[in-house]
Design a protein around this motif. Structure first.
Motif, PDB file in Angstrom:
ATOM      1  N   TYR A 238       0.994  -1.121   0.198  1.00  0.00           N
ATOM      2  CA  TYR A 238      -0.053   0.494   0.500  1.00  0.00           C
ATOM      3  C   TYR A 238       0.816   1.065  -0.312  1.00  0.00           C
ATOM      4  CZ  TYR A 238      -3.597  -3.411   2.031  1.00  0.00           C
ATOM      5  OH  TYR A 238      -4.324  -4.417   2.087  1.00  0.00           O
ATOM      6  N   LEU A 239       0.172   1.834  -0.174  1.00  0.00           N
ATOM      7  CA  LEU A 239       0.716   3.205  -0.229  1.00  0.00           C
ATOM      8  C   LEU A 239       0.281   4.300   0.320  1.00  0.00           C
ATOM      9  CD1 LEU A 239       2.342   4.168  -3.639  1.00  0.00           C
ATOM     10  CD2 LEU A 239       3.590   3.735  -2.186  1.00  0.00           C
ATOM     11  N   VAL A 240       0.449   4.882   1.545  1.00  0.00           N
ATOM     12  CA  VAL A 240      -0.209   5.917   2.051  1.00  0.00           C
ATOM     13  C   VAL A 240      -0.389   7.378   2.331  1.00  0.00           C
ATOM     14  CG1 VAL A 240      -0.990   5.149   4.733  1.00  0.00           C
ATOM     15  CG2 VAL A 240      -0.582   3.539   3.434  1.00  0.00           C
ATOM     16  N   ALA A 241      -0.775   8.031   2.465  1.00  0.00           N
ATOM     17  CA  ALA A 241      -0.482   9.394   2.940  1.00  0.00           C
ATOM     18  C   ALA A 241      -1.449  10.064   4.195  1.00  0.00           C
ATOM     19  CB  ALA A 241      -1.218  10.794   1.930  1.00  0.00           C
ATOM     20  N   VAL A 242      -0.834  10.697   5.414  1.00  0.00           N
ATOM     21  CA  VAL A 242      -1.129  10.850   6.004  1.00  0.00           C
ATOM     22  C   VAL A 242      -1.015  12.358   6.675  1.00  0.00           C
ATOM     23  CG1 VAL A 242      -0.524   8.746   7.953  1.00  0.00           C
ATOM     24  CG2 VAL A 242       1.853  10.518   7.209  1.00  0.00           C
ATOM     25  N   ASN A 243      -1.874  12.687   7.694  1.00  0.00           N
ATOM     26  CA  ASN A 243      -2.106  14.164   7.975  1.00  0.00           C
ATOM     27  C   ASN A 243      -0.296  14.969   8.675  1.00  0.00           C
ATOM     28  OD1 ASN A 243      -2.013  12.854  10.485  1.00  0.00           O
ATOM     29  ND2 ASN A 243      -3.429  14.648  11.334  1.00  0.00           N
ATOM     30  N   LYS A 244      -0.064  14.331   9.240  1.00  0.00           N
ATOM     31  CA  LYS A 244       1.330  15.231   9.589  1.00  0.00           C
ATOM     32  C   LYS A 244       3.023  14.381   9.493  1.00  0.00           C
ATOM     33  CE  LYS A 244       0.907  13.198  13.976  1.00  0.00           C
ATOM     34  NZ  LYS A 244       0.781  13.867  15.248  1.00  0.00           N
ATOM     35  N   ALA A 245       3.955  14.932   9.231  1.00  0.00           N
ATOM     36  CA  ALA A 245       5.083  14.266   8.692  1.00  0.00           C
ATOM     37  C   ALA A 245       5.305  12.897   9.049  1.00  0.00           C
ATOM     38  CB  ALA A 245       6.244  15.728   8.439  1.00  0.00           C
ATOM     39  N   VAL A 246       6.265  12.141   8.485  1.00  0.00           N
ATOM     40  CA  VAL A 246       6.333  11.002   9.010  1.00  0.00           C
ATOM     41  C   VAL A 246       7.838  10.970   9.423  1.00  0.00           C
ATOM     42  CG1 VAL A 246       6.612   8.537   7.995  1.00  0.00           C
ATOM     43  CG2 VAL A 246       4.799   9.529   6.869  1.00  0.00           C
ATOM     44  N   THR A 247       8.192   9.926  10.590  1.00  0.00           N
ATOM     45  CA  THR A 247       8.689  10.455  11.277  1.00  0.00           C
ATOM     46  C   THR A 247       9.903   8.926  11.935  1.00  0.00           C
ATOM     47  OG1 THR A 247       8.445   9.747  13.222  1.00  0.00           O
ATOM     48  CG2 THR A 247       8.252  12.617  12.862  1.00  0.00           C
ATOM     49  N   ASP A 248      11.519   8.816  12.068  1.00  0.00           N
ATOM     50  CA  ASP A 248      11.910   7.399  11.665  1.00  0.00           C
ATOM     51  C   ASP A 248      11.183   6.688  12.765  1.00  0.00           C
ATOM     52  OD1 ASP A 248      13.670   8.574   9.312  1.00  0.00           O
ATOM     53  OD2 ASP A 248      14.963   9.009  11.477  1.00  0.00           O
ATOM     54  N   GLU A 249      10.910   7.178  13.728  1.00  0.00           N
ATOM     55  CA  GLU A 249       9.999   6.980  15.024  1.00  0.00           C
ATOM     56  C   GLU A 249       8.816   6.103  14.914  1.00  0.00           C
ATOM     57  OE1 GLU A 249       8.885   7.947  19.363  1.00  0.00           O
ATOM     58  OE2 GLU A 249       9.009   9.054  18.071  1.00  0.00           O
ATOM     59  N   PHE A 250       7.639   6.657  13.780  1.00  0.00           N
ATOM     60  CA  PHE A 250       6.438   6.323  13.497  1.00  0.00           C
ATOM     61  C   PHE A 250       6.903   4.989  12.394  1.00  0.00           C
ATOM     62  CE2 PHE A 250       3.637   5.812   9.736  1.00  0.00           C
ATOM     63  CZ  PHE A 250       2.282   5.710  10.786  1.00  0.00           C
ATOM     64  N   ILE A 251       7.931   5.221  12.010  1.00  0.00           N
ATOM     65  CA  ILE A 251       8.626   4.049  10.738  1.00  0.00           C
ATOM     66  C   ILE A 251       8.597   2.668  11.043  1.00  0.00           C
ATOM     67  CG2 ILE A 251       9.964   3.343   9.148  1.00  0.00           C
ATOM     68  CD1 ILE A 251       7.659   5.075   7.630  1.00  0.00           C
ATOM     69  N   ARG A 252       9.553   3.227  12.811  1.00  0.00           N
ATOM     70  CA  ARG A 252      10.273   1.545  13.685  1.00  0.00           C
ATOM     71  C   ARG A 252       8.743   1.503  13.657  1.00  0.00           C
ATOM     72  NH1 ARG A 252      15.136   5.457  13.835  1.00  0.00           N
ATOM     73  NH2 ARG A 252      14.275   5.944  16.523  1.00  0.00           N
ATOM     74  N   GLY A 253       7.846   2.099  14.234  1.00  0.00           N
ATOM     75  CA  GLY A 253       6.675   1.574  15.309  1.00  0.00           C
ATOM     76  C   GLY A 253       5.974   1.231  14.286  1.00  0.00           C
ATOM     77  N   MET A 254       5.951   0.814  13.183  1.00  0.00           N
ATOM     78  CA  MET A 254       4.622   0.351  12.446  1.00  0.00           C
ATOM     79  C   MET A 254       5.530  -0.395  12.375  1.00  0.00           C
ATOM     80  SD  MET A 254       1.461   2.434  11.753  1.00  0.00           S
ATOM     81  CE  MET A 254       1.202   2.370   9.798  1.00  0.00           C
ATOM     82  N   ALA A 255       6.273  -0.525  11.721  1.00  0.00           N
ATOM     83  CA  ALA A 255       6.939  -1.505  11.512  1.00  0.00           C
ATOM     84  C   ALA A 255       7.293  -3.360  12.273  1.00  0.00           C
ATOM     85  CB  ALA A 255       8.751  -1.944  11.308  1.00  0.00           C
ATOM     86  N   LYS A 256       7.505  -2.685  13.658  1.00  0.00           N
ATOM     87  CA  LYS A 256       7.964  -3.564  14.720  1.00  0.00           C
ATOM     88  C   LYS A 256       6.601  -4.166  15.018  1.00  0.00           C
ATOM     89  CE  LYS A 256       9.220  -3.333  19.353  1.00  0.00           C
ATOM     90  NZ  LYS A 256       9.618  -2.987  21.224  1.00  0.00           N
ATOM     91  N   GLY A 257       4.903  -3.356  14.818  1.00  0.00           N
ATOM     92  CA  GLY A 257       3.603  -3.943  15.273  1.00  0.00           C
ATOM     93  C   GLY A 257       2.567  -2.578  16.162  1.00  0.00           C
ATOM     94  N   VAL A 258       2.039  -2.859  16.258  1.00  0.00           N
ATOM     95  CA  VAL A 258       1.179  -1.991  17.084  1.00  0.00           C
ATOM     96  C   VAL A 258      -0.539  -3.164  17.959  1.00  0.00           C
ATOM     97  CG1 VAL A 258      -0.421  -0.288  16.763  1.00  0.00           C
ATOM     98  CG2 VAL A 258       1.684  -0.266  15.370  1.00  0.00           C
ATOM     99  N   ARG A 259      -0.691  -2.791  18.328  1.00  0.00           N
ATOM    100  CA  ARG A 259      -1.989  -3.417  19.088  1.00  0.00           C
ATOM    101  C   ARG A 259      -3.424  -2.572  18.504  1.00  0.00           C
ATOM    102  NH1 ARG A 259      -3.395  -7.017  22.527  1.00  0.00           N
ATOM    103  NH2 ARG A 259      -0.531  -6.876  22.990  1.00  0.00           N
ATOM    104  N   VAL A 260      -4.217  -3.183  17.994  1.00  0.00           N
ATOM    105  CA  VAL A 260      -4.969  -3.519  17.210  1.00  0.00           C
ATOM    106  C   VAL A 260      -6.055  -4.420  17.276  1.00  0.00           C
ATOM    107  CG1 VAL A 260      -4.386  -1.948  15.121  1.00  0.00           C
ATOM    108  CG2 VAL A 260      -5.100  -3.761  14.885  1.00  0.00           C
ATOM    109  N   HIS A 261      -7.526  -4.092  17.344  1.00  0.00           N
ATOM    110  CA  HIS A 261      -7.987  -5.112  18.038  1.00  0.00           C
ATOM    111  C   HIS A 261      -8.054  -6.137  18.757  1.00  0.00           C
ATOM    112  CE1 HIS A 261     -10.622  -3.663  14.128  1.00  0.00           C
ATOM    113  NE2 HIS A 261      -9.397  -4.004  13.275  1.00  0.00           N
TER     114      HIS A 261
END
Length: 239
Positions: free
Chosen positions: A137-160
Protein backbone atom coordinates in the motif's frame (compact mmCIF):
# COMPACT_ATOMS: atom_id res chain seq x y z
CA UNK A 1 -21.30 -6.90 -29.86
CA UNK A 2 -23.09 -3.82 -28.52
CA UNK A 3 -20.60 -1.03 -28.16
CA UNK A 4 -21.40 -0.39 -24.48
CA UNK A 5 -20.45 -4.00 -23.74
CA UNK A 6 -17.35 -3.69 -25.93
CA UNK A 7 -16.18 -0.63 -23.98
CA UNK A 8 -16.96 -2.27 -20.63
CA UNK A 9 -15.12 -5.49 -21.46
CA UNK A 10 -12.12 -3.42 -22.52
CA UNK A 11 -11.94 -2.33 -18.88
CA UNK A 12 -12.53 1.35 -19.56
CA UNK A 13 -15.61 1.67 -17.36
CA UNK A 14 -18.84 -0.09 -16.38
CA UNK A 15 -21.55 -0.72 -18.94
CA UNK A 16 -23.77 1.95 -17.39
CA UNK A 17 -20.94 4.46 -17.62
CA UNK A 18 -20.42 3.44 -21.25
CA UNK A 19 -24.10 4.25 -21.86
CA UNK A 20 -23.47 7.73 -20.45
CA UNK A 21 -20.52 8.17 -22.81
CA UNK A 22 -22.76 7.22 -25.73
CA UNK A 23 -25.47 9.65 -24.68
CA UNK A 24 -22.84 12.40 -24.40
CA UNK A 25 -21.66 11.74 -27.96
CA UNK A 26 -18.15 10.78 -26.86
CA UNK A 27 -18.03 7.41 -28.66
CA UNK A 28 -17.22 6.87 -32.31
CA UNK A 29 -17.05 3.80 -34.53
CA UNK A 30 -14.92 4.24 -37.62
CA UNK A 31 -14.81 8.02 -36.98
CA UNK A 32 -18.61 8.37 -36.77
CA UNK A 33 -20.37 9.34 -33.53
CA UNK A 34 -22.72 6.55 -32.45
CA UNK A 35 -25.65 6.37 -30.07
CA UNK A 36 -27.15 3.85 -27.66
CA UNK A 37 -27.68 0.44 -29.21
CA UNK A 38 -24.85 0.72 -31.72
CA UNK A 39 -22.84 -2.44 -32.41
CA UNK A 40 -19.10 -2.88 -32.90
CA UNK A 41 -18.27 -5.47 -35.57
CA UNK A 42 -14.98 -7.26 -36.27
CA UNK A 43 -12.54 -4.76 -37.73
CA UNK A 44 -14.36 -1.68 -36.44
CA UNK A 45 -12.29 1.01 -34.71
CA UNK A 46 -13.97 2.17 -31.50
CA UNK A 47 -12.83 5.39 -29.87
CA UNK A 48 -13.78 7.23 -26.69
CA UNK A 49 -12.83 10.90 -26.68
CA UNK A 50 -10.62 10.16 -29.68
CA UNK A 51 -8.67 7.37 -27.96
CA UNK A 52 -8.86 3.88 -29.45
CA UNK A 53 -10.52 1.30 -27.20
CA UNK A 54 -9.05 -2.19 -27.52
CA UNK A 55 -11.23 -5.06 -26.33
CA UNK A 56 -9.47 -7.61 -24.15
CA UNK A 57 -11.02 -10.92 -25.13
CA UNK A 58 -9.66 -14.39 -24.56
CA UNK A 59 -8.97 -16.81 -27.35
CA UNK A 60 -12.12 -18.92 -27.89
CA UNK A 61 -10.51 -22.15 -26.76
CA UNK A 62 -9.31 -20.53 -23.52
CA UNK A 63 -12.57 -18.73 -22.80
CA UNK A 64 -14.48 -21.99 -22.74
CA UNK A 65 -12.38 -23.53 -19.99
CA UNK A 66 -11.03 -20.85 -17.71
CA UNK A 67 -12.65 -18.72 -15.04
CA UNK A 68 -12.72 -14.95 -14.91
CA UNK A 69 -9.78 -13.26 -13.15
CA UNK A 70 -9.87 -9.47 -13.01
CA UNK A 71 -7.67 -6.74 -11.55
CA UNK A 72 -9.68 -3.60 -10.75
CA UNK A 73 -8.47 -0.18 -9.64
CA UNK A 74 -11.27 0.39 -7.15
CA UNK A 75 -12.18 4.04 -6.65
CA UNK A 76 -13.09 5.55 -3.30
CA UNK A 77 -16.81 5.10 -2.66
CA UNK A 78 -17.19 1.60 -4.12
CA UNK A 79 -18.12 -1.04 -1.53
CA UNK A 80 -16.57 -4.52 -1.79
CA UNK A 81 -19.76 -6.52 -1.42
CA UNK A 82 -21.76 -8.83 -3.66
CA UNK A 83 -24.98 -7.54 -2.04
CA UNK A 84 -26.57 -5.70 -4.94
CA UNK A 85 -29.03 -3.93 -2.63
CA UNK A 86 -26.05 -1.85 -1.42
CA UNK A 87 -25.57 1.33 -3.42
CA UNK A 88 -22.17 1.46 -5.08
CA UNK A 89 -21.51 -2.28 -4.69
CA UNK A 90 -18.50 -3.60 -6.60
CA UNK A 91 -20.48 -6.15 -8.64
CA UNK A 92 -22.71 -3.51 -10.21
CA UNK A 93 -19.73 -1.19 -10.63
CA UNK A 94 -17.76 -3.69 -12.73
CA UNK A 95 -20.93 -4.89 -14.48
CA UNK A 96 -19.25 -8.01 -15.86
CA UNK A 97 -21.35 -10.35 -18.02
CA UNK A 98 -20.35 -13.32 -15.83
CA UNK A 99 -21.04 -13.73 -12.12
CA UNK A 100 -17.94 -12.54 -10.23
CA UNK A 101 -17.07 -11.59 -6.68
CA UNK A 102 -14.16 -9.83 -4.96
CA UNK A 103 -11.29 -11.72 -3.36
CA UNK A 104 -11.05 -10.09 0.03
CA UNK A 105 -11.98 -6.47 0.48
CA UNK A 106 -10.75 -2.90 0.33
CA UNK A 107 -12.43 -0.29 2.53
CA UNK A 108 -15.01 1.98 0.91
CA UNK A 109 -12.81 5.01 1.64
CA UNK A 110 -9.67 3.30 0.24
CA UNK A 111 -8.69 2.85 -3.39
CA UNK A 112 -6.48 0.69 -5.56
CA UNK A 113 -6.00 -2.91 -6.54
CA UNK A 114 -8.57 -5.57 -5.82
CA UNK A 115 -8.99 -8.92 -7.57
CA UNK A 116 -12.31 -10.35 -8.66
CA UNK A 117 -13.07 -13.83 -9.97
CA UNK A 118 -15.73 -16.31 -10.94
CA UNK A 119 -13.67 -19.15 -9.40
CA UNK A 120 -14.62 -19.68 -5.76
CA UNK A 121 -11.92 -22.32 -5.28
CA UNK A 122 -9.13 -19.74 -5.30
CA UNK A 123 -10.43 -17.43 -2.59
CA UNK A 124 -9.16 -19.38 0.41
CA UNK A 125 -5.84 -19.99 -1.35
CA UNK A 126 -5.22 -16.25 -1.61
CA UNK A 127 -6.78 -15.13 1.68
CA UNK A 128 -5.54 -17.88 3.99
CA UNK A 129 -3.45 -16.08 6.60
CA UNK A 130 -0.85 -18.82 6.99
CA UNK A 131 0.13 -18.38 3.34
CA UNK A 132 1.39 -14.90 4.27
CA UNK A 133 0.69 -13.40 0.86
CA UNK A 134 1.98 -9.86 0.54
CA UNK A 135 -0.17 -6.81 -0.11
CA UNK A 136 1.50 -3.43 -0.68
CA UNK A 137 0.00 0.00 0.00
CA UNK A 138 0.94 3.63 -0.51
CA UNK A 139 -0.36 5.82 2.30
CA UNK A 140 -0.63 9.58 2.86
CA UNK A 141 -1.06 10.94 6.38
CA UNK A 142 -1.88 14.29 7.97
CA UNK A 143 1.55 15.07 9.44
CA UNK A 144 5.21 14.48 8.73
CA UNK A 145 6.39 10.89 8.78
CA UNK A 146 9.18 10.35 11.33
CA UNK A 147 11.76 7.61 11.78
CA UNK A 148 10.11 6.74 15.09
CA UNK A 149 6.75 6.30 13.35
CA UNK A 150 8.30 4.06 10.67
CA UNK A 151 10.04 1.87 13.26
CA UNK A 152 6.91 1.58 15.38
CA UNK A 153 4.69 0.62 12.47
CA UNK A 154 7.21 -1.98 11.27
CA UNK A 155 7.56 -3.53 14.71
CA UNK A 156 3.83 -4.06 15.23
CA UNK A 157 0.89 -2.26 16.79
CA UNK A 158 -1.95 -3.42 19.02
CA UNK A 159 -5.25 -3.24 17.12
CA UNK A 160 -8.43 -5.25 17.66
CA UNK A 161 -6.85 -6.49 20.94
CA UNK A 162 -3.97 -8.17 19.14
CA UNK A 163 -0.50 -7.23 17.94
CA UNK A 164 -0.05 -6.84 14.23
CA UNK A 165 2.71 -8.88 12.64
CA UNK A 166 6.04 -7.19 11.87
CA UNK A 167 5.93 -5.66 8.40
CA UNK A 168 8.01 -3.64 5.94
CA UNK A 169 7.51 0.11 6.09
CA UNK A 170 9.50 2.89 4.43
CA UNK A 171 9.14 6.64 4.12
CA UNK A 172 8.44 7.78 0.54
CA UNK A 173 7.55 11.45 1.11
CA UNK A 174 7.27 14.01 3.89
CA UNK A 175 3.66 12.95 4.48
CA UNK A 176 3.74 9.51 2.89
CA UNK A 177 4.96 5.95 3.40
CA UNK A 178 4.66 2.51 1.83
CA UNK A 179 3.76 -0.58 3.81
CA UNK A 180 3.73 -4.29 2.93
CA UNK A 181 1.37 -6.46 4.98
CA UNK A 182 0.77 -10.19 5.16
CA UNK A 183 -2.31 -9.76 7.36
CA UNK A 184 -5.76 -8.49 6.48
CA UNK A 185 -7.24 -7.07 9.67
CA UNK A 186 -10.18 -4.71 9.29
CA UNK A 187 -8.96 -1.13 8.68
CA UNK A 188 -5.53 -2.29 9.82
CA UNK A 189 -3.35 0.48 8.38
CA UNK A 190 -5.66 3.27 9.54
CA UNK A 191 -5.77 1.85 13.07
CA UNK A 192 -2.01 1.28 13.15
CA UNK A 193 -1.36 4.88 12.12
CA UNK A 194 -3.92 6.17 14.62
CA UNK A 195 -2.02 4.43 17.43
CA UNK A 196 0.81 6.92 16.78
CA UNK A 197 -1.49 9.93 16.46
CA UNK A 198 -1.61 9.95 12.66
CA UNK A 199 -4.69 10.14 10.45
CA UNK A 200 -4.66 8.47 7.04
CA UNK A 201 -5.77 10.91 4.33
CA UNK A 202 -5.31 8.60 1.34
CA UNK A 203 -4.71 4.87 1.06
CA UNK A 204 -4.04 3.05 -2.21
CA UNK A 205 -3.24 -0.64 -2.63
CA UNK A 206 -0.71 -1.12 -5.42
CA UNK A 207 0.16 -4.83 -5.26
CA UNK A 208 -1.33 -8.18 -4.28
CA UNK A 209 1.35 -10.91 -4.31
CA UNK A 210 2.72 -10.66 -7.87
CA UNK A 211 -0.12 -8.62 -9.39
CA UNK A 212 0.57 -4.88 -9.63
CA UNK A 213 -1.83 -1.99 -10.09
CA UNK A 214 0.38 -0.56 -12.82
CA UNK A 215 -1.20 2.05 -15.07
CA UNK A 216 -4.84 1.17 -14.41
CA UNK A 217 -6.81 4.35 -13.81
CA UNK A 218 -9.45 4.48 -11.05
CA UNK A 219 -12.50 2.56 -12.24
CA UNK A 220 -10.64 0.60 -14.92
CA UNK A 221 -10.13 -3.15 -14.86
CA UNK A 222 -8.26 -5.72 -16.89
CA UNK A 223 -8.01 -9.48 -17.15
CA UNK A 224 -5.02 -11.05 -15.40
CA UNK A 225 -2.29 -12.37 -17.66
CA UNK A 226 -1.25 -16.01 -17.76
CA UNK A 227 2.04 -15.08 -16.10
CA UNK A 228 0.18 -13.35 -13.26
CA UNK A 229 -2.08 -16.36 -12.76
CA UNK A 230 0.88 -18.72 -12.63
CA UNK A 231 2.53 -16.61 -9.94
CA UNK A 232 -0.70 -16.09 -8.04
CA UNK A 233 -2.16 -19.58 -7.84
CA UNK A 234 -1.25 -23.25 -7.85
CA UNK A 235 -2.11 -24.79 -11.22
CA UNK A 236 -4.79 -27.00 -9.72
CA UNK A 237 -6.95 -24.01 -8.76
CA UNK A 238 -6.74 -21.90 -11.92
CA UNK A 239 -9.54 -23.42 -13.96
Amino acid sequence: MRVNKYISEAGLCSRREADELLVAGRVTINEEVVAMGAKALDGDVVRVDGEIVIARTLAPESAKNRGVYIALNKPVGVTCTTDQTVDGNIVDFVDHPQRIFPIGRLDKDSEGLILLTSNGDIVNEILRSENRHEKEYLVAVNKAVTDEFIRGMAKGVRVHNQMTDPCRVRKIAKFGFSIVLTQGLNRQIRLMAAAFGYRVTQLRRVRIINVKLGHLKPGQWRNLTEAELKGLLPERTRW
